[in-house]
Scaffold this motif. Structure first.
Motif, PDB file in Angstrom:
ATOM      1  N   GLY A  78      12.643  17.846  -7.469  1.00 56.53           N
ATOM      2  CA  GLY A  78      11.877  18.451  -9.532  1.00 56.53           C
ATOM      3  C   GLY A  78      10.473  18.087  -9.497  1.00 56.53           C
ATOM      4  N   ALA A  79      10.286  16.724 -10.104  1.00 55.94           N
ATOM      5  CA  ALA A  79       9.001  17.247  -9.817  1.00 55.94           C
ATOM      6  C   ALA A  79       7.796  16.704  -9.252  1.00 55.94           C
ATOM      7  CB  ALA A  79       8.025  16.165 -11.886  1.00 55.94           C
ATOM      8  N   THR A  80       6.581  17.086  -8.891  1.00 59.14           N
ATOM      9  CA  THR A  80       5.502  16.573  -8.497  1.00 59.14           C
ATOM     10  C   THR A  80       5.484  14.982  -8.402  1.00 59.14           C
ATOM     11  OG1 THR A  80       4.372  18.513  -8.335  1.00 59.14           O
ATOM     12  CG2 THR A  80       2.985  16.445  -7.527  1.00 59.14           C
ATOM     13  N   VAL A  81       5.517  14.315  -7.625  1.00 53.33           N
ATOM     14  CA  VAL A  81       5.712  12.823  -7.510  1.00 53.33           C
ATOM     15  C   VAL A  81       4.520  12.409  -6.315  1.00 53.33           C
ATOM     16  CG1 VAL A  81       6.646  10.743  -6.766  1.00 53.33           C
ATOM     17  CG2 VAL A  81       7.705  12.638  -7.520  1.00 53.33           C
ATOM     18  N   SER A  82       3.484  11.471  -7.219  1.00 54.32           N
ATOM     19  CA  SER A  82       1.836  10.773  -6.814  1.00 54.32           C
ATOM     20  C   SER A  82       2.804   9.647  -6.213  1.00 54.32           C
ATOM     21  CB  SER A  82       0.999  11.360  -7.081  1.00 54.32           C
ATOM     22  OG  SER A  82       0.240  12.330  -7.912  1.00 54.32           O
ATOM     23  N   LEU A  83       2.218   9.460  -4.932  1.00 50.57           N
ATOM     24  CA  LEU A  83       1.684   7.569  -4.399  1.00 50.57           C
ATOM     25  C   LEU A  83       0.636   6.684  -4.557  1.00 50.57           C
ATOM     26  CD1 LEU A  83       3.757   5.192  -3.995  1.00 50.57           C
ATOM     27  CD2 LEU A  83       3.812   6.089  -1.679  1.00 50.57           C
ATOM     28  N   GLN A  84       0.704   5.690  -5.649  1.00 50.30           N
ATOM     29  CA  GLN A  84      -0.663   4.691  -5.696  1.00 50.30           C
ATOM     30  C   GLN A  84       0.647   2.937  -4.937  1.00 50.30           C
ATOM     31  OE1 GLN A  84      -3.708   5.969  -6.302  1.00 50.30           O
ATOM     32  NE2 GLN A  84      -2.211   8.107  -6.241  1.00 50.30           N
ATOM     33  N   GLU A  85       0.008   3.221  -4.083  1.00 48.81           N
ATOM     34  CA  GLU A  85      -0.072   1.902  -3.158  1.00 48.81           C
ATOM     35  C   GLU A  85      -0.632   0.784  -3.319  1.00 48.81           C
ATOM     36  OE1 GLU A  85       0.950   2.948   1.485  1.00 48.81           O
ATOM     37  OE2 GLU A  85       2.168   4.209   0.833  1.00 48.81           O
ATOM     38  N   SER A  86      -0.652   0.720  -4.517  1.00 47.30           N
ATOM     39  CA  SER A  86      -1.490  -0.787  -5.262  1.00 47.30           C
ATOM     40  C   SER A  86      -0.441  -1.484  -6.397  1.00 47.30           C
ATOM     41  CB  SER A  86      -2.746   0.360  -5.766  1.00 47.30           C
ATOM     42  OG  SER A  86      -2.351   0.794  -7.009  1.00 47.30           O
ATOM     43  N   GLY A  87      -1.091  -3.094  -6.362  1.00 47.38           N
ATOM     44  CA  GLY A  87      -0.958  -2.988  -7.832  1.00 47.38           C
ATOM     45  C   GLY A  87      -1.439  -2.318  -9.369  1.00 47.38           C
ATOM     46  N   VAL A  88      -1.305  -3.162 -10.027  1.00 46.81           N
ATOM     47  CA  VAL A  88      -1.518  -2.595 -11.233  1.00 46.81           C
ATOM     48  C   VAL A  88      -1.817  -3.691 -12.279  1.00 46.81           C
ATOM     49  CG1 VAL A  88      -1.279  -1.189 -13.761  1.00 46.81           C
ATOM     50  CG2 VAL A  88      -0.727  -0.367 -11.934  1.00 46.81           C
ATOM     51  N   GLY A  89      -3.264  -3.654 -13.482  1.00 44.88           N
ATOM     52  CA  GLY A  89      -3.301  -5.376 -13.773  1.00 44.88           C
ATOM     53  C   GLY A  89      -4.337  -5.694 -14.763  1.00 44.88           C
ATOM     54  N   ALA A  90      -4.631  -6.054 -15.280  1.00 46.74           N
ATOM     55  CA  ALA A  90      -6.108  -5.995 -16.955  1.00 46.74           C
ATOM     56  C   ALA A  90      -7.227  -5.451 -15.508  1.00 46.74           C
ATOM     57  CB  ALA A  90      -5.970  -7.186 -16.757  1.00 46.74           C
ATOM     58  N   GLN A  91      -7.228  -6.072 -14.914  1.00 45.16           N
ATOM     59  CA  GLN A  91      -8.776  -5.533 -14.335  1.00 45.16           C
ATOM     60  C   GLN A  91      -8.408  -5.095 -13.009  1.00 45.16           C
ATOM     61  OE1 GLN A  91     -11.481  -8.977 -14.584  1.00 45.16           O
ATOM     62  NE2 GLN A  91      -9.489 -10.025 -14.293  1.00 45.16           N
ATOM     63  N   SER A  92      -9.061  -3.915 -12.053  1.00 42.52           N
ATOM     64  CA  SER A  92      -9.096  -3.857 -10.589  1.00 42.52           C
ATOM     65  C   SER A  92      -9.840  -4.781  -9.594  1.00 42.52           C
ATOM     66  CB  SER A  92     -10.081  -2.221 -10.362  1.00 42.52           C
ATOM     67  OG  SER A  92     -11.479  -2.345 -10.997  1.00 42.52           O
ATOM     68  N   GLY A  93      -9.225  -4.954  -8.195  1.00 41.30           N
ATOM     69  CA  GLY A  93     -10.104  -5.904  -7.318  1.00 41.30           C
ATOM     70  C   GLY A  93      -8.422  -5.887  -6.499  1.00 41.30           C
ATOM     71  N   ASN A  94      -8.453  -7.302  -6.314  1.00 40.28           N
ATOM     72  CA  ASN A  94      -7.713  -7.389  -5.276  1.00 40.28           C
ATOM     73  C   ASN A  94      -7.435  -8.597  -5.611  1.00 40.28           C
ATOM     74  OD1 ASN A  94      -8.138  -6.059  -2.406  1.00 40.28           O
ATOM     75  ND2 ASN A  94     -10.322  -6.423  -2.680  1.00 40.28           N
ATOM     76  N   MET A  95      -5.853  -8.584  -4.911  1.00 34.71           N
ATOM     77  CA  MET A  95      -5.593 -10.270  -5.863  1.00 34.71           C
ATOM     78  C   MET A  95      -3.878 -10.274  -4.489  1.00 34.71           C
ATOM     79  SD  MET A  95      -4.069  -9.590 -10.315  1.00 34.71           S
ATOM     80  CE  MET A  95      -3.401 -11.695  -9.865  1.00 34.71           C
ATOM     81  N   ARG A  96      -3.897 -11.543  -4.683  1.00 34.28           N
ATOM     82  CA  ARG A  96      -2.722 -12.047  -3.673  1.00 34.28           C
ATOM     83  C   ARG A  96      -0.782 -11.640  -4.565  1.00 34.28           C
ATOM     84  NH1 ARG A  96      -3.679 -13.153   0.709  1.00 34.28           N
ATOM     85  NH2 ARG A  96      -2.048 -15.155   0.689  1.00 34.28           N
ATOM     86  N   PHE A  97      -0.473 -10.843  -3.381  1.00 26.40           N
ATOM     87  CA  PHE A  97       1.296 -10.773  -4.299  1.00 26.40           C
ATOM     88  C   PHE A  97       2.602 -11.443  -3.082  1.00 26.40           C
ATOM     89  CE2 PHE A  97       4.735  -7.632  -3.956  1.00 26.40           C
ATOM     90  CZ  PHE A  97       5.202  -7.693  -5.528  1.00 26.40           C
ATOM     91  N   HIS A  98       3.195 -11.903  -4.286  1.00 28.34           N
ATOM     92  CA  HIS A  98       4.040 -12.593  -3.593  1.00 28.34           C
ATOM     93  C   HIS A  98       5.264 -11.506  -3.227  1.00 28.34           C
ATOM     94  CE1 HIS A  98       6.579 -16.148  -3.056  1.00 28.34           C
ATOM     95  NE2 HIS A  98       7.863 -15.324  -3.755  1.00 28.34           N
ATOM     96  N   GLU A  99       5.980 -11.316  -2.073  1.00 24.62           N
ATOM     97  CA  GLU A  99       7.064 -10.837  -1.940  1.00 24.62           C
ATOM     98  C   GLU A  99       8.569 -11.603  -1.693  1.00 24.62           C
ATOM     99  OE1 GLU A  99       6.253  -6.930   0.339  1.00 24.62           O
ATOM    100  OE2 GLU A  99       5.165  -8.350   0.930  1.00 24.62           O
ATOM    101  N   ASP A 100       9.285 -10.982  -2.739  1.00 22.79           N
ATOM    102  CA  ASP A 100      10.598 -11.801  -2.469  1.00 22.79           C
ATOM    103  C   ASP A 100      11.419 -11.340  -1.547  1.00 22.79           C
ATOM    104  OD1 ASP A 100      13.542 -12.669  -2.731  1.00 22.79           O
ATOM    105  OD2 ASP A 100      12.827 -13.339  -5.101  1.00 22.79           O
ATOM    106  N   GLY A 101      11.990 -12.707  -0.686  1.00 23.02           N
ATOM    107  CA  GLY A 101      12.252 -12.587   0.569  1.00 23.02           C
ATOM    108  C   GLY A 101      13.885 -11.960   0.526  1.00 23.02           C
ATOM    109  N   ASN A 102      14.429 -11.664  -1.157  1.00 20.98           N
ATOM    110  CA  ASN A 102      15.940 -11.572  -0.902  1.00 20.98           C
ATOM    111  C   ASN A 102      16.122 -10.124  -1.023  1.00 20.98           C
ATOM    112  OD1 ASN A 102      17.200 -13.815  -0.787  1.00 20.98           O
ATOM    113  ND2 ASN A 102      16.824 -14.429  -2.678  1.00 20.98           N
ATOM    114  N   GLY A 103      14.273  -9.519  -1.405  1.00 21.54           N
ATOM    115  CA  GLY A 103      14.853  -7.075  -2.169  1.00 21.54           C
ATOM    116  C   GLY A 103      14.249  -7.151  -2.506  1.00 21.54           C
ATOM    117  N   SER A 104      13.644  -5.522  -2.786  1.00 18.76           N
ATOM    118  CA  SER A 104      12.341  -5.225  -3.160  1.00 18.76           C
ATOM    119  C   SER A 104      12.217  -5.214  -4.605  1.00 18.76           C
ATOM    120  CB  SER A 104      12.241  -3.993  -3.033  1.00 18.76           C
ATOM    121  OG  SER A 104      13.867  -2.887  -3.640  1.00 18.76           O
ATOM    122  N   GLY A 105      12.500  -5.732  -5.712  1.00 17.64           N
ATOM    123  CA  GLY A 105      13.311  -5.928  -6.633  1.00 17.64           C
ATOM    124  C   GLY A 105      12.566  -6.981  -7.253  1.00 17.64           C
ATOM    125  N   TRP A 106      11.986  -7.614  -6.936  1.00 19.35           N
ATOM    126  CA  TRP A 106      11.790  -9.073  -7.467  1.00 19.35           C
ATOM    127  C   TRP A 106      10.433  -9.405  -6.891  1.00 19.35           C
ATOM    128  CZ3 TRP A 106      16.618  -9.020  -4.675  1.00 19.35           C
ATOM    129  CH2 TRP A 106      17.630  -8.375  -5.950  1.00 19.35           C
TER     130      TRP A 106
END
Length: 269
Positions: free
Chosen positions: A100-128
């Motif tokens: 279907g549609a064109t899909v673009s991927l942005q491998e980044s987080g989204v927040g109130a301001q740009s930069g770098n942050m720490r991301f907590h990856e849940d060991g149980n799965g990708s949804g959390w």
């Protein structure tokens, strides 16, 4: 199986897609075992968006919503944002398999301001997973909606779906110019536990922020029942229900009347 990724079939609010996931990803396994999930964002988009929309899927995870929206709107453009490095491989494969549609991927987080942050990856799965300087994790790049829209040279945004485990207010704050310019339809998750634990945000403050900017809002629960927010009393009623029986709801915000009923939503469950 593709390069040791697993691939499964999933019906997302009535739309059949293929999703990819790691063998030890509990979220992926749950989706495949259930075979069908109700995603309010997909159903609301299906009912309210016109053809050829430009859509931002913020917190795309392994791409079920991205793939469903791409299939539903073949002449549109879906931009998928995902912060978790461990999820990117699965999301890329889901996007590769999408139609279907064109899909673009942005491998980044989204927040109130740009930069770098720490991301907590849940060991149980990708949804959390979630952004958290407090709890730590891996370093990830973070952008704002406004900066991404400018960098991608999007002339408009029609729909924004947000599911970022408590960081929803920050995403919206970083989208102020886009919200003012384009008045996009919004669907965002309200998870009371995540909002406070990870985002230090009260749900009533998140809803109030949106209601200050959008004349029409409604709440959709896990049973696909919709409650149109008419006043502060309605908000208090919803918060009381969430407090008495903790769960997750989605909020829809629009500049046009939300002409959606519970029956409309439940058709595609």
């Amino acid at each position: 199986m593709t390069n040791d990724l697993q691939v499964g079939q999933l019906r997302v609010s009535g739309i059949d897609v293929e999703i990819a996931g790691e063998a030890d990803d509990l979220y992926f396994q749950q989706c495949v075992e259930e075979g069908t999930i109700f995603q309010p964002a997909v159903r609301v988009a299906d009912l309210l968006l016109r053809d050829s929309p430009i859509i931002l899927d913020i917190g795309a995870s392994i791409g079920a919503v991205t793939a469903a929206l791409a299939q539903r709107f073949p002449d549109g453009h879906v931009v998928a944002f995902e912060a978790a490095p461990s999820v990117h491989r699965s999301l890329r494969e889901t996007i590769r398999r999408s139609v279907g549609a064109t899909v673009s991927l942005q491998e980044s987080g989204v927040g109130a301001q740009s930069g770098n942050m720490r991301f907590h990856e849940d060991g149980n799965g990708s949804g959390w997973g979630f952004l958290s300087e407090e709890l730590g994790g891996v370093d990830v790049s973070v952008t704002t909606v406004d900066e991404a829209v400018s960098a991608l040279e999007l002339d408009r945004v029609d729909f924004i779906k947000i599911d970022v485990e408590g960081g929803e207010l920050g995403v919206l704050q970083g989208a102020s110019n886009t919200l003012l310019r384009d008045c996009p339809l919004l669907v965002f998750e309200v998870n009371v536990f995540c909002l406070w634990r990870y985002g230090r945000t009260l749900p009533q403050d998140l809803i109030a922020w949106v209601r200050d900017r959008y004349p029409y809002t409604a709440v959709i629960d896990s049973d696909a029942a919709i409650t149109h927010i008419e006043s502060d009393a309605t908000v208090n009623h919803v918060l009381n229900l969430l407090g008495a029986n903790p769960s997750v709801v989605d909020v829809v915000a629009s500049h046009d009347p939300i002409d959606v009923t519970t029956q409309d939503l439940q058709i595609a469950r």
